[in-house]
Design a protein around this motif. Structure first.
Motif, PDB file in Angstrom:
ATOM      1  N   PHE A 123       0.853  -1.193   0.000  1.00 50.40           N
ATOM      2  CA  PHE A 123       0.000   0.000   0.000  1.00 50.40           C
ATOM      3  C   PHE A 123       0.884   1.237   0.000  1.00 50.40           C
ATOM      4  O   PHE A 123       1.982   1.234   0.561  1.00 50.40           O
ATOM      5  CB  PHE A 123      -0.926   0.018   1.228  1.00 50.40           C
ATOM      6  N   LYS A 177      -2.335   8.994  -7.921  1.00 52.67           N
ATOM      7  CA  LYS A 177      -3.617   8.615  -7.322  1.00 52.67           C
ATOM      8  C   LYS A 177      -4.663   8.375  -8.404  1.00 52.67           C
ATOM      9  O   LYS A 177      -5.435   7.403  -8.353  1.00 52.67           O
ATOM     10  CB  LYS A 177      -4.081   9.709  -6.364  1.00 52.67           C
ATOM     11  N   ASN A 183      -2.904   4.584  -2.814  1.00 51.30           N
ATOM     12  CA  ASN A 183      -4.166   4.157  -2.210  1.00 51.30           C
ATOM     13  C   ASN A 183      -4.930   5.314  -1.582  1.00 51.30           C
ATOM     14  O   ASN A 183      -6.144   5.409  -1.719  1.00 51.30           O
ATOM     15  CB  ASN A 183      -3.894   3.077  -1.157  1.00 51.30           C
ATOM     16  N   ASP A 184      -4.202   6.180  -0.894  1.00 49.68           N
ATOM     17  CA  ASP A 184      -4.820   7.348  -0.268  1.00 49.68           C
ATOM     18  C   ASP A 184      -3.928   8.551  -0.495  1.00 49.68           C
ATOM     19  O   ASP A 184      -2.700   8.481  -0.300  1.00 49.68           O
ATOM     20  CB  ASP A 184      -5.010   7.132   1.240  1.00 49.68           C
TER      21      ASP A 184
END
Length: 259
Positions: A123, A177, A183-184
């Motif tokens: 991640f 992104k 992911n964030d």
């Protein structure tokens, strides 16, 4: 912290935290730091008390900005480059094959080896100020290993891989992104809370499922890794590479000759 930097490790409950601590050099990893990372990952892999591992750069300006270029001054032939890429593969691979879920926390530059390490993690949580790149063609004129190219294509796709490698673009976190590679994406002040929330979700999941799924994905993704030693030797044995290293250290732009 020593003048040459270090890889720090702490464990809080079920979470292990790896920190690349050389902020004065934007966390460019020395050979010693790479080797320490490999040894640390081997230790973490066998520790069942660790359920999640985070990786982060110190100082807030860089995740990892690559390898310390000074180490390349000792190279005398292309075979040195082949050996170097194989060694780097073992360290990035040690992160990639950790049985625990891994999170790259990127609140600055993730460049060169930093980009590889971020993609070796499961991640990626990035601050809006983060930048990603593999500007080999603009810095010292070296190349990646077969697994390095393979990992980059598997994550970024061919089009973005060419943008990163051929045009030496530095890609904003928002672009990453939009492509699903982060992911964030959050403001810098929100990054710790976002990481904590993801850690909580990961720790609540079945560890054997996570471990087996990670290993299965890794085996499938590396099943057809080619041998490109001849290409690596060509690049690292070139006059361009030697000129690139000299130019980078002297802070003068190299004159590429294609030989």
């Amino acid at each position: 912290m020593s003048e040459d930097g270090q890889v720090r490790y702490t464990q809080e409950g079920a979470v292990g935290h790896i920190v690349f601590d050389r902020p004065a050099a934007f966390n460019a990893l020395t050979w010693t730091m790479w080797r320490d990372l490999g040894a640390l990952c081997n230790r973490i892999a066998g520790d069942t008390s660790v359920r999640v591992v985070t990786l982060r750069g110190a100082g807030g300006k860089a995740f990892v900005s690559g390898t310390d270029i000074a180490g390349f001054q000792s190279f005398t032939s292309g075979r040195d480059g082949v050996a170097y890429e194989a060694e780097m593969d073992s360290y990035v691979g040690a992160v990639e094959t950790l049985p625990q879920p891994t999170i790259a926390i990127i609140d600055g530059w993730a460049v060169g080896g930093g980009l590889a390490l971020s993609f070796a993690c499961d991640f990626r949580i990035a601050a809006t100020t983060a930048r990603f790149g593999a500007p080999l063609a603009r810095t010292i004129g070296n190349c990646l290993s077969a697994r390095g190219y393979q990992r980059l294509i598997q994550h970024a796709g061919i089009a973005l891989a060419k943008r990163l490698l051929l045009a030496a673009d530095l890609v904003p976190a928002a672009d990453m992104k939009a492509r699903g590679l982060v992911n964030d994406l959050v403001e810098p002040a929100e990054i710790d809370a976002t990481v904590d929330a993801l850690v909580e979700r990961l720790v609540a999941c079945a560890p054997l499922t996570q471990r087996v799924s990670k290993e299965a994905i890794y085996r499938l993704s590396t099943a057809q890794t080619p041998d490109i030693s001849d290409l690596i030797e060509l690049v690292y044995g070139s006059e361009d590479f030697a000129a690139g290293v000299r130019g980078f250290l002297a802070k003068t732009p190299p004159q590429w000759r294609g030989q």
